[in-house]
Enzyme design. Sequence first.
Site, mmCIF file in Angstrom:
data_model
loop_
_atom_site.group_PDB
_atom_site.id
_atom_site.type_symbol
_atom_site.label_atom_id
_atom_site.label_comp_id
_atom_site.label_asym_id
_atom_site.label_seq_id
_atom_site.Cartn_x
_atom_site.Cartn_y
_atom_site.Cartn_z
ATOM 1 C CB ILE A 160 6.556 14.999 32.624
ATOM 2 C CG1 ILE A 160 7.289 16.153 33.341
ATOM 3 C CG2 ILE A 160 7.110 13.634 33.031
ATOM 4 C CD1 ILE A 160 8.727 16.405 32.892
ATOM 5 C CD GLU A 247 16.391 11.188 26.815
ATOM 6 O OE1 GLU A 247 17.124 11.274 27.816
ATOM 7 O OE2 GLU A 247 15.399 11.906 26.631
#
Length: 382
Positions: A160, A247
């Site tokens: 992450i 994105e």
Amino acid sequence: MAATRPAWSDDDVEAFRDLARAFLEKECAPHEERWAEQQHVDREIWNKAGELGLLCPSIPTEYGGGGGTFALEAVLAEEQARALAPSLGTAVHSTIVAHYVNAYGTEEQKRRWLPRLASGELVGAVAMTEPGTGSDLQNVKTKAIRQGDEYVLDGSKTFISNGLHANLVVTVAKTDPENAAKGISLVVVETDGLAGFTRGRVLKKIGQHGQDTAELFFDGVRVPAANLLGTEEGQGFIQLMQQLPQERLVLAVAAVTAIEVTLEHTLAYTKERHAFGKPVFAFQNTKFKLAEVATTAKIARVFVDDCIAKHLAGELDVATASMAKWWTTQMQCDVADECLQFFGGYGYMAEYPISRLYTDARIQKIYGGTNEIMKEIISRFL
Ligand SMILES: Cc1cc2nc3c(=O)[nH]c(=O)nc-3n(C[C@H](O)[C@H](O)[C@H](O)COP(=O)(O)OP(=O)(O)OC[C@H]3O[C@@H](n4cnc5c(N)ncnc54)[C@H](O)[C@@H]3O)c2cc1C
């Protein structure tokens, strides 16, 4: 290569570019080496970026953002690549996380989270990937089960970005574990002082060393039911699919700029370095290879500029965004490899920017949806 103002830009966007460039050159680039050693940026840099208006630039001003368009996100990504200062994870924070909240959040949620993301009080992360599930997102195992006025989260996430500093994590979880895509919801987790939430180590990577990439663990974590993004369970997969083109586009923007920067560094080096009594640039092999790279850079720039213009007009389709992502990142890796060769042994030395351009490039083909998944998506429209 002289950068000319793209058709999608204007005076306000260029003023933002100047601001971003000054900030990156003064506040980020000089610290990149230290950040790479400690594997994360300094926490305060988020607040500095927030004070200057560099976070959430395309979120409406009523929620504390800059009130601009995606063009501002694009120039920030370009300037980060240009300054060789990629460590501050603004693409995830502003371009992705803030836009999930802005697009799907209730009025109350937007007022609660967006101003704090814009100021840098909150650092955003998006937690999709799990140790057992990456590309096959429908198969996530993390659960968020409703109990009264709360959701109880159990599961673990890995890789992450912003994982160390993040205190607002948009978490992909199953609110209905019996269902695949339809069972997925996005649950916003504010992590400060949250019982049951822990972070693993910051992961050691082969590139992008200054980016904090970490594991996150949820063990009976309780968040208010009001933290479900939007009002309805089971919307998470659709929400992800709708936001992913943006994105992917921002990854393509970074890729094309990295190609241009790689070419600039290689031209400078090969014109200055001599072998057999002449500049390395004078060899036909060098000239031809760099002519090819310059052509790739030009094609990539024209394509990505067109994608940005289409996205600003609300017309960028899923397949084209996927094309931009896979092709530019593939070219970025190819170009970095070709160009590093011209530096000889110096290209393998960490102190030479070309080595960072090479190692930082590699992940671009993997995150944001692997390039194989991009081709899978494109093929669905053929
Ligand atoms: C530095 C870094 C930062 C990241 N940041 C984040 C983040 O902030 N948030 C987040 O959630 N995740 C993040 N990721 C995770 C990233 O998105 C995943 O690694 C990626 O989606 C691939 O998942 P995987 O690693 O599980 O690979 P897998 O899904 O296991 O894939 C393995 C291989 O199989 C191929 N493959 C899989 N399915 C198919 C198919 N259907 N057809 C053809 N080939 C296929 C893949 O392309 C790949 O080559 C990050 C990863 C890294 C390394």
